[in-house]
Design an enzyme around this catalytic site. Structure first.
Site, mmCIF file in Angstrom:
data_model
loop_
_atom_site.group_PDB
_atom_site.id
_atom_site.type_symbol
_atom_site.label_atom_id
_atom_site.label_comp_id
_atom_site.label_asym_id
_atom_site.label_seq_id
_atom_site.Cartn_x
_atom_site.Cartn_y
_atom_site.Cartn_z
ATOM 1 N N GLN A 26 10.099 0.444 -2.993
ATOM 2 C CA GLN A 26 9.332 0.087 -1.799
ATOM 3 C C GLN A 26 10.066 -1.006 -1.018
ATOM 4 O O GLN A 26 10.493 -2.010 -1.576
ATOM 5 C CB GLN A 26 7.922 -0.399 -2.206
ATOM 6 C CG GLN A 26 6.976 -0.638 -1.045
ATOM 7 C CD GLN A 26 6.661 0.622 -0.230
ATOM 8 O OE1 GLN A 26 6.652 1.739 -0.747
ATOM 9 N NE2 GLN A 26 6.412 0.446 1.052
ATOM 10 N N LYS B 172 0.204 5.651 -2.127
ATOM 11 C CA LYS B 172 1.104 6.672 -2.679
ATOM 12 C C LYS B 172 0.652 7.060 -4.082
ATOM 13 O O LYS B 172 0.634 8.234 -4.439
ATOM 14 C CB LYS B 172 2.547 6.145 -2.692
ATOM 15 C CG LYS B 172 3.155 6.026 -1.300
ATOM 16 C CD LYS B 172 4.488 5.283 -1.286
ATOM 17 C CE LYS B 172 4.927 5.003 0.145
ATOM 18 N NZ LYS B 172 6.158 4.213 0.252
ATOM 19 N N ASP C 278 12.806 9.248 -1.088
ATOM 20 C CA ASP C 278 12.683 8.749 0.286
ATOM 21 C C ASP C 278 13.714 9.382 1.215
ATOM 22 O O ASP C 278 13.560 9.332 2.436
ATOM 23 C CB ASP C 278 12.899 7.230 0.320
ATOM 24 C CG ASP C 278 11.603 6.443 0.221
ATOM 25 O OD1 ASP C 278 10.590 6.904 0.772
ATOM 26 O OD2 ASP C 278 11.614 5.368 -0.401
HETATM 27 N N1 GUN Z 1 8.438 0.661 3.566
HETATM 28 C C1 GUN Z 1 7.875 1.129 4.704
HETATM 29 N N2 GUN Z 1 7.978 2.472 4.757
HETATM 30 C C2 GUN Z 1 8.612 2.856 3.628
HETATM 31 C C3 GUN Z 1 9.008 4.134 3.118
HETATM 32 O O1 GUN Z 1 8.798 5.193 3.709
HETATM 33 N N3 GUN Z 1 9.631 4.108 1.911
HETATM 34 C C4 GUN Z 1 9.896 2.950 1.246
HETATM 35 N N4 GUN Z 1 10.534 3.035 0.084
HETATM 36 N N5 GUN Z 1 9.551 1.765 1.701
HETATM 37 C C5 GUN Z 1 8.912 1.728 2.886
#
Ligand code: GUN
Length: 284
Positions: free
Chosen positions: A99, A55, A122
């Site tokens: 996350q 990311k 998100d």
């Molecule tokens: N863990 C796995 N996929 C995601 C996601 O799309 N966002 C976040 N914040 N954590 C994750």
């Protein structure tokens, strides 16, 4: 390999990233503040570290500022809430991403709900998910948004199609099912308690797997000429990246399929970038 069957998420994500780069370029040319994301990572779960790094790299490539705050597993829930509240009140931060998964002693729902809707990149907070269910789309969770965009790019019809989703997570299965219902698909959601799974998967015009188990979906579970979307990112027996779908053995049977890597994963990241820009504009 029959390349005409491949749904190329990498390529489609690059098209989105070009558009975003152009928009950031315009913001920079006007000497305005650059959009900024803060990612919070708790602990050093290997998969989470990989996702967070991906990311951050994607943000930097398009010119978005990305700060990663890393705290130890032992952090108290109250301390994390304070950190998020400070970010909520920081006018230089447009987007906050915590996350997942979080350590067991921390209530994930409480943490997510601490993020202000205005910075919930998100799209996991109740108001955004509620709006999604009602068909009011402003910002959408990255993976479901990316999957819909990918299917749309390939002009894959959803209305009237039977879509079977394996997985009912808050991140993928549940929001995706709602988006697909709103797009007039007939949706079946299967999960770990589903009996006779293949009875359902064999009926799918479009089969979407978000299970998290390498090669879980085999050729016998798929209808001839189905479209398959593989959300899984798993290590295989040789520790190579592998989807939920037994790709090599299903390829001859399917109409189209998303590969891993290069399918849904890059689309999730492209959607995240779109969401950052959306929140930036909203908060300007
Ligand atoms: N863990 C796995 N996929 C995601 C996601 O799309 N966002 C976040 N914040 N954590 C994750």
């Amino acid at each position: 390999m029959d390349k005409t069957k491949i749904i190329d998420g990498k390529m489609v994500s690059e098209l989105i990233k070009v558009k975003i780069t152009k928009q950031i370029f315009k913001i920079k040319a006007k000497k305005q503040r650059i959009p900024a994301l803060t990612i919070i990572q708790i602990g050093n779960n290997k998969a989470s570290t990989t996702y967070v790094n991906n990311k951050k790299i994607a943000c930097e490539k398009v010119g978005v500022t990305c700060n990663v705050l890393n705290y130890p597993d032992s952090i108290a829930e109250s301390a994390l809430i304070k950190i998020i509240n400070d970010l909520n009140n920081n006018s230089k931060i447009d987007a906050i991403l915590v996350q997942l998964p979080l350590p067991r002693h921390i209530n994930s729902e409480k943490i997510i709900n601490t993020i202000t809707t205005k910075k919930d990149v998100d799209g996991f907070t109740p108001k955004i998910l509620g709006n999604l269910m009602l068909g009011h789309y402003n910002l959408l969770p990255g993976t479901p948004k990316g999957i819909i965009a990918l299917l749309k790019h390939y002009q894959i019809q959803l209305a009237g199609q039977h879509v079977v989703i394996i997985g009912r997570s808050k991140i993928v299965g549940k929001p995706l099912a709602n988006l697909l219902i709103n797009a007039s698909a007939t949706v079946t959601v299967c999960h770990s308690q589903t009996k006779n799974l293949s009875v359902f998967t064999k009926q799918a015009d479009i089969l979407i797997s978000a299970v998290g188990k390498a090669k879980f979906v085999t050729a016998e579970m798929i209808k001839e000429n189905a479209i398959v979307v593989d959300v899984g990112i798993n290590p295989d027996e040789n520790n190579n990246l592998c989807g939920d779908v037994d790709f090599n053995n299903v390829l001859s049977k399917v109409k189209m399929i998303t590969p891993v890597p290069g399918g849904v994963g890059p689309m999730t990241i492209a959607s995240l970038l779109e969401n950052i820009l959306y929140l930036y504009k909203l908060n300007q």
